[in-house]
Design a protein around this motif. Structure first.
Motif, short mmCIF file in Angstrom:
data_model
loop_
_atom_site.label_atom_id
_atom_site.label_comp_id
_atom_site.label_asym_id
_atom_site.label_seq_id
_atom_site.Cartn_x
_atom_site.Cartn_y
_atom_site.Cartn_z
N HIS A 267 0.83 -1.21 0.00
CA HIS A 267 0.00 0.00 0.00
C HIS A 267 0.87 1.25 0.00
O HIS A 267 0.57 2.22 -0.73
CB HIS A 267 -0.91 0.00 1.22
CG HIS A 267 -1.78 1.21 1.31
ND1 HIS A 267 -2.87 1.42 0.49
CD2 HIS A 267 -1.68 2.32 2.11
CE1 HIS A 267 -3.42 2.59 0.78
NE2 HIS A 267 -2.71 3.15 1.76
N LEU A 268 1.94 1.21 0.79
CA LEU A 268 2.84 2.37 0.87
C LEU A 268 3.45 2.65 -0.50
O LEU A 268 3.51 3.81 -0.94
CB LEU A 268 3.93 2.07 1.90
CG LEU A 268 4.95 3.14 2.26
CD1 LEU A 268 5.48 2.87 3.66
CD2 LEU A 268 6.13 3.15 1.29
N ALA A 269 3.89 1.59 -1.19
CA ALA A 269 4.49 1.77 -2.51
C ALA A 269 3.47 2.29 -3.52
O ALA A 269 3.76 3.17 -4.34
CB ALA A 269 5.08 0.45 -2.99
N PHE A 270 2.24 1.78 -3.45
CA PHE A 270 1.16 2.22 -4.35
C PHE A 270 0.88 3.71 -4.16
O PHE A 270 0.75 4.48 -5.13
CB PHE A 270 -0.10 1.41 -4.09
CG PHE A 270 -1.29 1.86 -4.88
CD1 PHE A 270 -1.42 1.51 -6.22
CD2 PHE A 270 -2.28 2.64 -4.29
CE1 PHE A 270 -2.53 1.94 -6.96
CE2 PHE A 270 -3.38 3.07 -5.01
CZ PHE A 270 -3.51 2.73 -6.36
N ALA A 271 0.79 4.11 -2.89
CA ALA A 271 0.50 5.51 -2.58
C ALA A 271 1.62 6.44 -3.06
O ALA A 271 1.37 7.59 -3.43
CB ALA A 271 0.29 5.68 -1.08
N ALA A 272 2.86 5.91 -3.08
CA ALA A 272 3.99 6.73 -3.51
C ALA A 272 4.23 6.62 -5.00
O ALA A 272 5.13 7.28 -5.54
CB ALA A 272 5.26 6.29 -2.75
N GLY A 273 3.43 5.81 -5.68
CA GLY A 273 3.59 5.65 -7.12
C GLY A 273 4.82 4.88 -7.52
O GLY A 273 5.37 5.09 -8.61
N VAL A 274 5.24 3.95 -6.65
CA VAL A 274 6.45 3.16 -6.92
C VAL A 274 6.05 1.76 -7.40
O VAL A 274 5.31 1.05 -6.72
CB VAL A 274 7.33 3.04 -5.65
CG1 VAL A 274 8.55 2.15 -5.93
CG2 VAL A 274 7.76 4.41 -5.18
N GLU A 275 6.52 1.40 -8.58
CA GLU A 275 6.23 0.07 -9.12
C GLU A 275 7.05 -0.99 -8.37
O GLU A 275 8.23 -0.78 -8.09
CB GLU A 275 6.59 0.03 -10.60
CG GLU A 275 6.40 -1.34 -11.25
CD GLU A 275 6.92 -1.39 -12.66
OE1 GLU A 275 6.95 -2.50 -13.24
OE2 GLU A 275 7.32 -0.33 -13.19
#
Length: 300
Positions: A267-275
């Motif tokens: 979720h953290l990566a999704f929110a930061a736009g990190v694939e």
């Protein structure tokens, strides 16, 4: 019913000059189980066993068999069987003659010699000179000596060290058999992988001090859960983890994050736009837990 007695270390301390080899060591080994006495080389295992067997005097504390020190046992060889060195045999003697010397000194009937040689699989080599034995055969002869007095307690220092796979398999089964008979079995090793298929309990020391004691399965709960995550843009992923206050380290397969829930990292990566290219909980093995306890094997 157990035929062994408990081994008890209580506040044992021993120093050699400025080096403390054993530091306030206390633990108990119970009959009917195989207990692994583990730690890296230099952790104090052999010194502890030598204290237990009356070969070294501690500065303080006691190490006893059912509350009695080795020096005070009325018949040591029939109470405790110990093997600290696999190569302590006269090369010119046969296995039968080697055992006969000790049997005579301890007043043990000569028939017992053939019985123990048969038990360890050396009957066919009993009259061969020990100088021609392989390492595995020497290990078996050492075990035959420990069983000469039919003791209830076995103390074995690194019995698996240097053996081939067949020898390792045999000793593992042999240790299990001894414990199943109700004996107390304490076996030392500097590698958990050597004994993990044999032992029920583990006592782990590092730098002379106790760092863990319990069932072998308890090691699985000692390592903190972590998540392995990776991304084509690892720098962006690292920045997102840092912004969220999550500690991490770089591993061969990605970033190792101090977090038990992969969903939170996703979720953290999704929110930061990190694939992300991978995301999973780290499977921590017993060996990893062991190395974490002993500091990766670094010790005095």
């Amino acid at each position: 019913m157990p035929i062994g007695v408990s081994i008890e270390f209580s506040g044992v301390t021993k120093s050699f000059g400025p080096v403390t080899a054993v530091d306030d060591l206390s633990f108990t080994v119970e009959p009917g189980r195989v207990t692994g006495f583990l730690g890296p080389n230099g952790a104090g295992k052999t010194t502890s066993l030598r204290i237990l067997l009356g070969l070294v005097r501690p500065a303080s504390g006691t190490a006893t068999f059912g509350g009695i020190s080795y020096r005070e046992l009325p018949h040591p060889l029939t109470t405790v069987g110990a093997a600290l060195e696999a190569a302590s045999f006269h090369p010119g003697r046969t296995a039968r003659n080697h055992l006969a010397v000790y049997a005579t000194a301890a007043g043990i009937e000569r028939e017992r010699i053939d019985a123990v040689l048969r038990k360890v699989g050396l009957s066919g080599y009993a009259d061969r000179r020990v100088g021609g034995y392989s390492l595995g055969m020497r290990q078996r002869l050492g075990l035959a000596f420990t069983l000469l007095g039919d003791p209830g307690v076995l103390v074995l220092d690194e019995p698996i060290n240097g053996l081939d796979p067949e020898g390792i398999k045999w000793i593992r089964g042999f240790l299990r058999e001894l414990a199943a008979e109700g004996r107390t079995v304490l076996v030392s090793s500097h590698l958990l992988s050597e004994v993990q298929q044999s032992v029920d309990e583990v006592v782990i020391i590092a730098k002379g001090s106790l760092v863990h004691r319990g069932a072998l399965s308890s090691l699985d709960t000692d390592a903190a859960p972590r998540v392995v995550v990776d991304s084509p843009d690892r720098d962006a992923l690292a920045a997102a983890l840092t912004a969220a206050g999550l500690g991490f380290s770089t591993a061969r397969t990605g970033l190792l994050v101090a977090e038990s829930d992969p969903g939170r990292i996703g979720h953290l990566a999704f929110a930061a736009g990190v694939e992300l290219s991978s995301l999973h909980r780290q499977k921590t093995g017993l060996e990893d837990s062991f190395l974490a306890l002993v500091g990766g094997g670094d010790s005095l």
